[in-house]
Design an enzyme around this catalytic site. Structure first.
Site, PDB file in Angstrom:
ATOM      1  N   GLU A 183       0.846  -1.196   0.000  1.00  0.00           N
ATOM      2  CA  GLU A 183       0.000   0.000   0.000  1.00  0.00           C
ATOM      3  C   GLU A 183       0.878   1.241   0.000  1.00  0.00           C
ATOM      4  O   GLU A 183       1.868   1.307   0.728  1.00  0.00           O
ATOM      5  CB  GLU A 183      -0.892   0.077   1.248  1.00  0.00           C
ATOM      6  CG  GLU A 183      -1.998  -0.923   1.357  1.00  0.00           C
ATOM      7  CD  GLU A 183      -2.836  -0.687   2.626  1.00  0.00           C
ATOM      8  OE1 GLU A 183      -2.702   0.400   3.247  1.00  0.00           O
ATOM      9  OE2 GLU A 183      -3.590  -1.597   3.003  1.00  0.00           O
ATOM     10  N   GLU A 191     -13.818   5.277   0.117  1.00  0.00           N
ATOM     11  CA  GLU A 191     -14.651   4.313   0.838  1.00  0.00           C
ATOM     12  C   GLU A 191     -15.350   5.019   2.001  1.00  0.00           C
ATOM     13  O   GLU A 191     -14.713   5.382   2.988  1.00  0.00           O
ATOM     14  CB  GLU A 191     -13.793   3.151   1.342  1.00  0.00           C
ATOM     15  CG  GLU A 191     -13.129   2.374   0.215  1.00  0.00           C
ATOM     16  CD  GLU A 191     -12.130   1.359   0.729  1.00  0.00           C
ATOM     17  OE1 GLU A 191     -12.557   0.345   1.321  1.00  0.00           O
ATOM     18  OE2 GLU A 191     -10.911   1.585   0.564  1.00  0.00           O
ATOM     19  N   LYS A 235     -15.230   3.769   6.008  1.00  0.00           N
ATOM     20  CA  LYS A 235     -13.999   3.539   6.754  1.00  0.00           C
ATOM     21  C   LYS A 235     -13.991   4.422   7.998  1.00  0.00           C
ATOM     22  O   LYS A 235     -14.286   5.617   7.933  1.00  0.00           O
ATOM     23  CB  LYS A 235     -12.772   3.850   5.893  1.00  0.00           C
ATOM     24  CG  LYS A 235     -12.543   2.860   4.756  1.00  0.00           C
ATOM     25  CD  LYS A 235     -11.116   2.890   4.270  1.00  0.00           C
ATOM     26  CE  LYS A 235     -10.183   2.222   5.247  1.00  0.00           C
ATOM     27  NZ  LYS A 235      -8.806   2.107   4.728  1.00  0.00           N
ATOM     28  N   GLU A 283      -9.042   8.925   5.877  1.00  0.00           N
ATOM     29  CA  GLU A 283      -9.233   7.491   5.648  1.00  0.00           C
ATOM     30  C   GLU A 283     -10.286   7.206   4.586  1.00  0.00           C
ATOM     31  O   GLU A 283     -10.266   6.166   3.943  1.00  0.00           O
ATOM     32  CB  GLU A 283      -9.613   6.799   6.957  1.00  0.00           C
ATOM     33  CG  GLU A 283      -8.479   6.656   7.942  1.00  0.00           C
ATOM     34  CD  GLU A 283      -7.373   5.731   7.436  1.00  0.00           C
ATOM     35  OE1 GLU A 283      -7.714   4.675   6.875  1.00  0.00           O
ATOM     36  OE2 GLU A 283      -6.195   6.091   7.579  1.00  0.00           O
TER      37      GLU A 283
END
Length: 394
Positions: A264, A318, A321, A327
Site C-alpha cells: 500500500e 470508501e 472507513k 481514511e
C-alpha cells in the site's frame, strides 16, 4: 443515494477514456470495499480493464469479486482476514478454507498470492501476533495438498512501524520487541520464495512533522534530496528511502535476498484540519509522479536493477472507513465511476512513447482526433441517460 446503473457506468468509462487511453499496466491497485455505494464487482472489472490495470489486491475473498475477475487475466492478491487467522494453524481448518475460498476459483481467476492478515505485528493483539506464522504455514501446507503451492505464494503485509528506525535508510532495523516474531516469518518467506510486503506512506511522515519534512521530497517533486551519510546513496524521494530502510533491516537479520514489495501507498485528497497535506492537489501530484516512476520500471537506489512492485491505495473513496476524514478519501475514483482527480495517464503515455516511430505517432494522433470528434455524441448520450433516470425517479 441511487446506485449507479451499468449503462451510466459504461458511459463514464467511455468518457474517462479521453484521459486514460493506455493505462497503468505497471502499477497494482488496492480495491477496498468498506463502503455501501460502490459499483458492482463486474463494473469494477470493466474499469480496470479499461485502464489496462492488470494487478489488484483485495482485503478478503469475496466470492462475487473472485467470480467477476474470472477469465480477465488480472493478477489478484487476496487476504485472509485477521479474525480468521487464529484457526489456520489447524491443518483441517486451513484445508477447508483453501478448498472453499481459493480452489473453486483457480485457475480461471488468476490468484497469485494470499496475504495472511493485515499489519498483524503492529495491531497490538499478542494472540494474533503469535499465530501469524503458524497460520501462514497452515495455508501454505493446504495449498501444497491441493497442488496450488507452485502458483500461489503466502505472505503478510507490515506497517512501516515494524522498523525501529528508517532514517537514514542504512540505519533501518526491526524493533527489538519484534525480532523474535519476525525471524521465523522471514525464514518462512525465504524457504517458500515469497516477497516481504510493507505499507509505506510518505504522507504519514509529512503529516506528523510538516515543518521538518520537505513536501516536495514526499511527493516525488524536484527537491535537493538527501545522501545517506553511511552509504553515500542519493535519495530524491521518501518512498524509496522507506523501502530501502526495510531492505537494510532485512539484511541485518540475514535476509537481504528477500524481495521487498509495497502493498500500500497513496495520498489522501481530503483530510481534517489537523491533517497537514491532505489535499486534492497533493494527492494528484503524488499518484501522478508515482505512476510515472512505475511506467519507467524504476527500482530503489539500493536495488536499481530490481523493479519495485507497488500497489496504489486505493481505487475508490470508501465512505464507511472509520477514523479521520483522510481514511475515506484515498481513492482515485469516486464510487459513481467519476475520477476524484486525474492522475494524468495520457501525458505519461505521451512521454513514454516519445521514442516511437513517426508512423505509430501519426496513427495515435489520428485515433485521438477521432475519439475527440465523438466526444459530443457521448456527452449527449450521457445527458440523455441522466434525463431518463431523473424522470423515472420523480
Amino acid at each position: 443515494m441511487a446506485a449507479i446503473t451499468p449503462v451510466l457506468f459504461s458511459l463514464f468509462l467511455i468518457l474517462a477514456g479521453f484521459s486514460y487511453q493506455e493505462g497503468a499496466t505497471a502499477l497494482g491497485i488496492n480495491y477496498g470495499q468498506v463502503a455501501n455505494n460502490l459499483p458492482s464487482p463486474n463494473q469494477v472489472v470493466s474499469l480496470l480493464n479499461f485502464l489496462k490495470i492488470s494487478k489488484a489486491k483485495i482485503y478478503d475473498t469475496n466470492p462475487q469479486v473472485l467470480t467477476a475477475f474470472s477469465n480477465t487475466g488480472i493478477d489478484l492478491i487476496v487476504t485472509l482476514e485477521n479474525e480468521l487467522l487464529w484457526t489456520m494453524a489447524d491443518p483441517e481448518q486451513a484445508i477447508q478454507w483453501v478448498s472453499t475460498h481459493i480452489k473453486p476459483y483457480v485457475p480461471s481467476t488468476k490468484i497469485s498470492g494470499i496475504l495472511i492478515g493485515n499489519e498483524i505485528f503492529t495491531n497490538g493483539d499478542p494472540t494474533l501476533m503469535a499465530n501469524l506464522v503458524p497460520a501462514m504455514v497452515g495455508i501454505r501446507n493446504a495449498l501444497a495438498r491441493l497442488d496450488l503451492a507452485s502458483s500461489i505464494w503466502v505472505s503478510t503485509d507490515h506497517s512501516l512501524a515494524v522498523l525501529g528506525s528508517s532514517y537514514p535508510p542504512s540505519s533501518g532495523f526491526f524493533r527489538q520487541d519484534l525480532v523474535g516474531l519476525m525471524t521465523p516469518l522471514l525464514e518462512f518467506l525465504a524457504a517458500t520464495n515469497a516477497p516481504f510486503w510493507i505499507n509505506a506512506y510518505p504522507y504519514f511522515a509529512y503529516k506528523d512533522d510538516p515543518s521538518r519534512i520537505s513536501l516536495e521530497y514526499a511527493l516525488f517533486e524536484p527537491n535537493p534530496g538527501m545522501y545517506d551519510p553511511y552509504t553515500k546513496i542519493f535519495y530524491d524521494n521518501m518512498l524509496y528511502a522507506q523501502v530501502d530502510a526495510a531492505i537494510f533491516a532485512l539484511s541485518k537479520l540475514g535476509f537481504g535476498g528477500l524481495e521487498v514489495r509495497v502493498s500500500e501507498t497513496g495520498w489522501p485528497s481530503k483530510g481534517d484540519q489537523n491533517e497537514a497535506g491532505a489535499t486534492l492537489q497533493n494527492a494528484q501530484t503524488y499518484n501522478r509522479n508515482l505512476l510515472q516512476r512505475q511506467l519507467h520500471n524504476e527500482g530503489t537506489p539500493l536495488k536499481p536493477k530490481q523493479r519495485l512492485e507497488i500497489y496504489l491505495f486505493a481505487l475508490f473513496n470508501e465512505n464507511l472507513k472509520p477514523g479521520p476524514t483522510s481514511e475515506r478519501n484515498y481513492g482515485i475514483y469516486q464510487p459513481d465511476g467519476t475520477m476524484a482527480y486525474n492522475v494524468g495517464l495520457t501525458s505519461l503515455e505521451t512521454s513514454s512513447a516519445a521514442s516511437a516511430s513517426s508512423d505509430a505517432l501519426a496513427s495515435n494522433a489520428t485515433k485521438v482526433r477521432c475519439e475527440i470528434g465523438s466526444l459530443g455524441f457521448w456527452i449527449a448520450a450521457l445527458l440523455l441517460c441522466l434525463q431518463v433516470m431523473m424522470r423515472r425517479q420523480f
